[in-house]
Design a protein around this motif. Sequence first.
Motif, PDB file in Angstrom:
ATOM      1  N   PHE A 172      38.090  41.534  44.542  1.00 14.46           N
ATOM      2  CA  PHE A 172      37.682  42.533  43.561  1.00 14.46           C
ATOM      3  C   PHE A 172      37.019  43.723  44.250  1.00 14.46           C
ATOM      4  O   PHE A 172      37.168  44.877  43.813  1.00 14.46           O
ATOM      5  CB  PHE A 172      36.734  41.904  42.537  1.00 14.46           C
ATOM      6  CG  PHE A 172      36.332  42.838  41.426  1.00 14.46           C
ATOM      7  CD1 PHE A 172      37.297  43.499  40.671  1.00 14.46           C
ATOM      8  CD2 PHE A 172      34.993  43.048  41.125  1.00 14.46           C
ATOM      9  CE1 PHE A 172      36.926  44.358  39.636  1.00 14.46           C
ATOM     10  CE2 PHE A 172      34.619  43.914  40.089  1.00 14.46           C
ATOM     11  CZ  PHE A 172      35.588  44.563  39.350  1.00 14.46           C
ATOM     12  N   LEU A 230      39.629  45.996  45.360  1.00 14.94           N
ATOM     13  CA  LEU A 230      40.210  46.674  44.202  1.00 14.94           C
ATOM     14  C   LEU A 230      39.310  47.818  43.747  1.00 14.94           C
ATOM     15  O   LEU A 230      39.791  48.921  43.430  1.00 14.94           O
ATOM     16  CB  LEU A 230      40.403  45.665  43.062  1.00 14.94           C
ATOM     17  CG  LEU A 230      41.194  46.152  41.836  1.00 14.94           C
ATOM     18  CD1 LEU A 230      42.644  46.449  42.224  1.00 14.94           C
ATOM     19  CD2 LEU A 230      41.156  45.104  40.720  1.00 14.94           C
ATOM     20  N   GLU A 270      34.962  40.245  36.313  1.00 11.96           N
ATOM     21  CA  GLU A 270      35.267  41.237  37.355  1.00 11.96           C
ATOM     22  C   GLU A 270      36.061  42.393  36.736  1.00 11.96           C
ATOM     23  O   GLU A 270      37.278  42.495  36.875  1.00 11.96           O
ATOM     24  CB  GLU A 270      36.031  40.578  38.497  1.00 11.96           C
ATOM     25  CG  GLU A 270      35.174  39.551  39.249  1.00 11.96           C
ATOM     26  CD  GLU A 270      35.898  38.939  40.435  1.00 11.96           C
ATOM     27  OE1 GLU A 270      35.251  38.769  41.486  1.00 11.96           O
ATOM     28  OE2 GLU A 270      37.102  38.639  40.307  1.00 11.96           O
ATOM     29  N   ASN A 278      40.253  42.625  37.524  1.00 11.96           N
ATOM     30  CA  ASN A 278      40.761  41.751  38.586  1.00 11.96           C
ATOM     31  C   ASN A 278      41.619  40.611  38.020  1.00 11.96           C
ATOM     32  O   ASN A 278      41.428  39.444  38.336  1.00 11.96           O
ATOM     33  CB  ASN A 278      39.582  41.180  39.397  1.00 11.96           C
ATOM     34  CG  ASN A 278      40.054  40.611  40.732  1.00 11.96           C
ATOM     35  OD1 ASN A 278      41.084  41.025  41.264  1.00 11.96           O
ATOM     36  ND2 ASN A 278      39.308  39.661  41.269  1.00 11.96           N
TER      37      ASN A 278
END
Length: 824
Positions: A275, A278, A324, A341
């Motif tokens: 995450f 990301l 997330e 996520n």
Amino acid sequence: MKHLWFGEILEGNEIDSRLESIYAEASKALEVDLKLDYLLNVLDQFANEMQNGCERLSSLLTGEFSEAEKNEIMTEIAKFCRKDHLVKKIKRELGTEDLNDLSRVDFERNIFESWAPLGVLAHITPGNSPGLSFLAIIEGLIAGNVNILKLSSRDSDFTIEALRELFKHDRSQSIQKKIAVLRISSKERDKLARVMSVASGVSAWGGEEAIAGLRELTLPTTRFIPWGHKISFGMVSKEALADANKLKNLAEDCVFMEQQACSSPQSILVEVESFDELLNFAENFSKYVAEASAKIPFPELSIQEQAEITNTVEVIRLESVNQEKKVIQASDKSWRLLVENTPGLGLSPLFRTVWIKPFSRKNLVQELLPLRGYLQTCGLVATRNEIGELATKLTKAGILRITPPGEMLGSYDGEPHDGVYALSRFMNRVRAEIKGLEDIWRLSALCEVQDEKPTGEIMGKPEFQAQTPDPKKAKLFFRSGGSSGEPALSPFSYDDYHTQMQAAAEGLLAAGLEPSKDKVMNLFFAGGLYGGFPSFFTILEKLQVIHFPMAAHEDLQFVGKTISKNNVNVLMGMPSYLIQLFKANEELFKTSKTVEKVFFGGEHFSEKQREWLKNEFGVKVIRSASYGSVDAGPLGFQCEYTEGSVHHLNHNLHTLEVLKLDSDKPADSGETGRLVFTSKKRDSIRINRYDVGDLGRLIEEPCQCGRKIPTFELLGRHGDIFRAGGTFFNYNRFSKILIDKTGFDGESQLVISQKGGKDKLELRIDEKFIHEPISEDLFMKEYMDLQECVIDEKCLDFEVVQVSGEELLRTPGSGKLKRVVDQR
């Protein structure tokens, strides 16, 4: 409230009574003959008008269209309707321009196939989409259908008025008789059902609920063609996470058109392992989204649109407390990234709202499976080494378009829509198996030809050569001119070339070539940009016949042995070379009797030469391989019933006029005149009313083969008629006297010179073919005009000279005999 009813404007409820007779109206419209060539020419004229601007139509684009968007709609309509665009679209989607012509697809059996219209095509387009509604009808027309378009009550009059503008160019009124535009609310299900009941196909645009409702109204026997909502996304591979240029382009895709297009990205799938990675990507990507967004003013949203965005954002904020997820949003709320996520695609509320989600290369197909039926475009950001693997994965997952970032909303001529070609969905594929048509390629040859009469000035060789070919299309060049003038180059596009070679192949089939049985040796001259040999190479390839591409090889014994050893039964070439070949291999060919058919081109094949080949060598068929010119291509072909120089017109390529020798008026019935051709299918250069230099006459009696296309007889060339000693002479008269009175079966040539102010005419004849003495007196006796000039008026000298064949003057490259040589 305005309606368009097959050319007639109706107001308000007037449409109700007309719907009662919709079956009768549709039946009449189906009977209307709308030729594709005519339609394309009308659309091209309309496109020119749109390109030059049409303020009246532009002003009808009401609603939220900006001036730039109005101009874009008008430009796209003009671009779409251009003839060159539509021809490319038709060929790409359907493989041919001859849509309704049953044509041979199998040489072993008499199987013919063609495209045919569905019949009546109903179009249901989304509200306030005037460009789409208009172009949907154009596609339906190209496919040959009767078109009924349903507009919503909130649509402007743009589509109707654009069609009325198109009708101004429709001299035959055949286009307007195939179109109805009706304002029917989706709630008026009885009226809508009435329209659907007559439809052979329903082309429906809209969301799931709208599509489902329309499907319920569609009869089971009607083809339902849905164009539903699609989902598109961007994809960023691990190795391309920091590719700034590509990410900038992808951000522009996210902002352009407020994600309203099906090809606009609603999500960005990123190849990361955590995450944190990301989020890092999202923070970096947000800079590019901010830059792209700043270039385009943010639109004013409706309450419902804003509420949907707010609701989505607030849900993600709430869930980010223990999941997330994160929202990254502009301070002025003009754009936002929804980071989550969780693999898969997110459905965006649009207006610069983009999901940022992870993907696994290993599990990509599985992650996209839930939305497979909705997938459309992927803007792929990846390195060169990754593109192949990821593109393969994406196609397995069901993606329909893969584009570079920044080009997700772009397109190209002839591109499939949602993975299919529209025209093929608007048509049927028809087949017919008919016995006894082994020599027929296309069934239209058995139908009456109704071509528009060409207009404009007569074009000669100078006018043809003065043209500037389209540099984007002229890709292939052959030598032109020669015996008819100074050498020049004749340009072709590859489409031109293959269309013409297809027509020539059809002609050879008619002349008696049997692809399933024959073995052919191509003996036409090659080199020097001469088109004979390479053209017939392509022609024979299209016929899928056994082919020996020898060319006019100088070693005649080698050629003869190859023919005999391989049982070649068909020879193709120029008569002068073929006669030399048979003489050089006389004993071999007489013994083997291998050669059964001869197809010739470029020169005249005399009756004496034909008789010699048939009587001495057992040749059964001697016919023209094709009549044509380098500039205009294949013009005519022979069948088993055409004798001498009689040919059928290549009607799918050309129209033919026969004009008087001394004026541009049509020749009288049966009168010899100038052959003038207009090409229907030539895109690299224009051939309109081209005087090719040949003389001929139309044959009015029907041919026994059953073809109803124009038939004509060749009667020499303009150059065969010349002035010497103040009098006109015709080469063909000299040639006929030689053949009829002496049995001469070789080549002859007339050379005109001048000495001491007096013209001299010299008849040169190939000494190999002289069977008896030939004197000047013979010609004086048989040709009175010659006698008057030479003996009575003494204004011309005349001499018969015996020469070797090598001394006769020929055209460089092609090797064609120059029948008349003027050296004055």
